[in-house]
Design a protein around this motif. Structure first.
Motif, PDB file in Angstrom:
ATOM      1  N   ILE A   1      61.509  70.442  40.843  1.00  0.00           N
ATOM      2  CA  ILE A   1      61.616  71.637  41.409  1.00  0.00           C
ATOM      3  C   ILE A   1      62.264  71.402  42.725  1.00  0.00           C
ATOM      4  N   PRO A   2      63.414  71.904  43.006  1.00  0.00           N
ATOM      5  CA  PRO A   2      63.919  71.445  44.314  1.00  0.00           C
ATOM      6  C   PRO A   2      63.514  72.208  45.433  1.00  0.00           C
ATOM      7  N   SER A   3      62.350  72.074  45.747  1.00  0.00           N
ATOM      8  CA  SER A   3      61.169  72.738  46.846  1.00  0.00           C
ATOM      9  C   SER A   3      60.188  72.013  47.245  1.00  0.00           C
ATOM     10  N   ALA A   4      59.711  72.435  48.649  1.00  0.00           N
ATOM     11  CA  ALA A   4      58.648  71.796  48.942  1.00  0.00           C
ATOM     12  C   ALA A   4      57.236  72.611  49.335  1.00  0.00           C
ATOM     13  N   ILE A   5      56.279  72.078  49.082  1.00  0.00           N
ATOM     14  CA  ILE A   5      54.944  72.669  49.293  1.00  0.00           C
ATOM     15  C   ILE A   5      54.176  72.076  50.452  1.00  0.00           C
TER      16      ILE A   5
ATOM     17  N   GLU B   1      59.889  65.711  41.906  1.00  0.00           N
ATOM     18  CA  GLU B   1      59.243  64.987  40.772  1.00  0.00           C
ATOM     19  C   GLU B   1      58.916  65.966  39.719  1.00  0.00           C
ATOM     20  N   ASN B   2      58.877  67.088  39.847  1.00  0.00           N
ATOM     21  CA  ASN B   2      58.434  68.285  39.036  1.00  0.00           C
ATOM     22  C   ASN B   2      59.698  68.949  38.678  1.00  0.00           C
TER      23      ASN B   2
ATOM     24  N   ASP C   1      46.149  67.148  40.924  1.00  0.00           N
ATOM     25  CA  ASP C   1      45.159  66.585  39.945  1.00  0.00           C
ATOM     26  C   ASP C   1      44.655  65.108  40.311  1.00  0.00           C
ATOM     27  N   GLU C   2      43.696  64.503  39.899  1.00  0.00           N
ATOM     28  CA  GLU C   2      43.026  63.434  40.300  1.00  0.00           C
ATOM     29  C   GLU C   2      44.028  62.198  40.252  1.00  0.00           C
ATOM     30  N   ASN C   3      45.373  62.362  39.664  1.00  0.00           N
ATOM     31  CA  ASN C   3      46.190  61.167  39.970  1.00  0.00           C
ATOM     32  C   ASN C   3      47.311  61.523  41.093  1.00  0.00           C
ATOM     33  N   GLY C   4      46.887  62.730  41.930  1.00  0.00           N
ATOM     34  CA  GLY C   4      48.020  63.019  42.759  1.00  0.00           C
ATOM     35  C   GLY C   4      49.166  63.919  42.544  1.00  0.00           C
ATOM     36  N   ASN C   5      49.333  64.278  41.345  1.00  0.00           N
ATOM     37  CA  ASN C   5      50.333  65.081  40.613  1.00  0.00           C
ATOM     38  C   ASN C   5      50.176  66.531  40.971  1.00  0.00           C
ATOM     39  N   PHE C   6      51.124  67.098  41.342  1.00  0.00           N
ATOM     40  CA  PHE C   6      51.035  68.596  41.801  1.00  0.00           C
ATOM     41  C   PHE C   6      51.126  69.480  40.579  1.00  0.00           C
ATOM     42  N   TYR C   7      50.573  70.542  40.418  1.00  0.00           N
ATOM     43  CA  TYR C   7      50.795  71.621  39.319  1.00  0.00           C
ATOM     44  C   TYR C   7      50.438  72.939  39.833  1.00  0.00           C
ATOM     45  N   ALA C   8      51.419  73.833  39.234  1.00  0.00           N
ATOM     46  CA  ALA C   8      51.146  75.397  39.311  1.00  0.00           C
ATOM     47  C   ALA C   8      49.755  75.922  38.892  1.00  0.00           C
TER      48      ALA C   8
END
Length: 99
Positions: free
Chosen positions: A21-25, A18-19, A54-61
């Motif tokens: 980026i074709p990877s997983a964390i 969704e970001n 973040d508080e909405n569940g979105n990932f960020y670097a």
């Protein structure tokens, strides 16, 4: 080993598709298990990027990262372990492997 690693990511990892980026964390708290599974594989970890949620569940670097420029898989694991031991266990890691 690969099947156990895939299972660990399937159960605990998150896609960054969704970001764009074709990877997983995976949560940093699982990084010791990832590193243990990689120990005998001869896979070199070139580094990694640290992510937060973040508080909405979105990932960020969060722009924290490390890199390894050598050719020794054991040294690369030590480098990763050393860096990740200083990170917040609530953060997430994207490992970068040498092809």
């Amino acid at each position: 080993m690969l099947s156990k690693l895939l299972e660990l990511y399937a159960r605990n990892g998150f896609s960054l598709a969704e970001n764009g980026i074709p990877s997983a964390i995976i949560p940093i708290k699982y990084s010791p298990q990832v590193l243990e599974l990689l120990f005998h594989s001869q896979i070199i970890i070139l580094g990694g990027d640290i992510y937060e949620r973040d508080e909405n569940g979105n990932f960020y670097a969060n722009y924290a990262n490390w890199y390894y420029e050598g050719n020794d898989s054991k040294e690369s694991l030590f480098s990763a372990k050393n860096y990740l031991s200083k990170c917040n266990p609530n953060e997430f890691v994207l490992f970068v492997f040498k092809e």
